[in-house]
Write a protein that holds these residues in place. Sequence first.
Motif, PDB file in Angstrom:
ATOM      1  N   ARG A 115       0.497  19.238   5.628  1.00 38.52           N
ATOM      2  CA  ARG A 115      -0.641  19.472   4.744  1.00 38.52           C
ATOM      3  C   ARG A 115      -0.338  18.996   3.329  1.00 38.52           C
ATOM      4  O   ARG A 115      -1.178  18.371   2.678  1.00 38.52           O
ATOM      5  N   LEU A 120      -2.637  16.283   7.010  1.00 40.97           N
ATOM      6  CA  LEU A 120      -3.594  17.244   7.561  1.00 40.97           C
ATOM      7  C   LEU A 120      -4.513  17.733   6.451  1.00 40.97           C
ATOM      8  O   LEU A 120      -4.072  17.966   5.325  1.00 40.97           O
ATOM      9  N   SER A 121      -5.775  17.918   6.801  1.00 37.43           N
ATOM     10  CA  SER A 121      -6.696  18.521   5.842  1.00 37.43           C
ATOM     11  C   SER A 121      -6.524  20.040   5.910  1.00 37.43           C
ATOM     12  O   SER A 121      -5.860  20.573   6.801  1.00 37.43           O
ATOM     13  N   ASP A 123      -8.771  22.260   6.677  1.00 39.22           N
ATOM     14  CA  ASP A 123      -9.400  22.790   7.892  1.00 39.22           C
ATOM     15  C   ASP A 123      -8.504  22.572   9.114  1.00 39.22           C
ATOM     16  O   ASP A 123      -8.346  23.470   9.950  1.00 39.22           O
ATOM     17  N   GLU A 124      -7.936  21.381   9.218  1.00 37.72           N
ATOM     18  CA  GLU A 124      -7.028  21.095  10.341  1.00 37.72           C
ATOM     19  C   GLU A 124      -5.795  22.008  10.281  1.00 37.72           C
ATOM     20  O   GLU A 124      -5.328  22.498  11.319  1.00 37.72           O
ATOM     21  N   LYS A 127      -6.819  25.524  11.470  1.00 33.82           N
ATOM     22  CA  LYS A 127      -7.025  25.576  12.916  1.00 33.82           C
ATOM     23  C   LYS A 127      -5.681  25.538  13.658  1.00 33.82           C
ATOM     24  O   LYS A 127      -5.470  26.289  14.616  1.00 33.82           O
TER      25      LYS A 127
END
Length: 134
Positions: A115, A120-121, A123-124, A127
């Motif tokens: 991240r 990675l965003s 949101d990703e 999750k």
Amino acid sequence: MDDYPLLNLFWSMLHIFLFVVWFFLLFKTLTDVFRSKDLGGWGKTGWTVLILVLPYLGVLIYLIARGGSMASRDQEQAQAADAALRSYIKNAAGTSADGEASGHVAELAKLSELRTSGALSDDEFQKAKEKLLV
């Protein structure tokens, strides 16, 4: 209270204290007999019978004969308990013996690095973290 003077009270308290100390010494000696690895079954039986049949003499003889090594057996037990506690804490914290993170902790660290690097965003990341922790 007139028929039981203060000196008798102190004398009774001394008897109770010595009685408690005696039982502590008796149980400490018996636990040391059973914890000792250098005694066989017959040796443990002999010491136990001697301590239970002739308690004062048995404990005194045991302390003279084997009292010097009682401290080392106590120290070995304390070190073993400390090692078990440290192992449990490391296992519960999710670290291996060499201090590296393992399991979920390592995966969360990798996700956090991905991240921060932008792979990675948010949101990703959320999750993936939820999937990992469930």
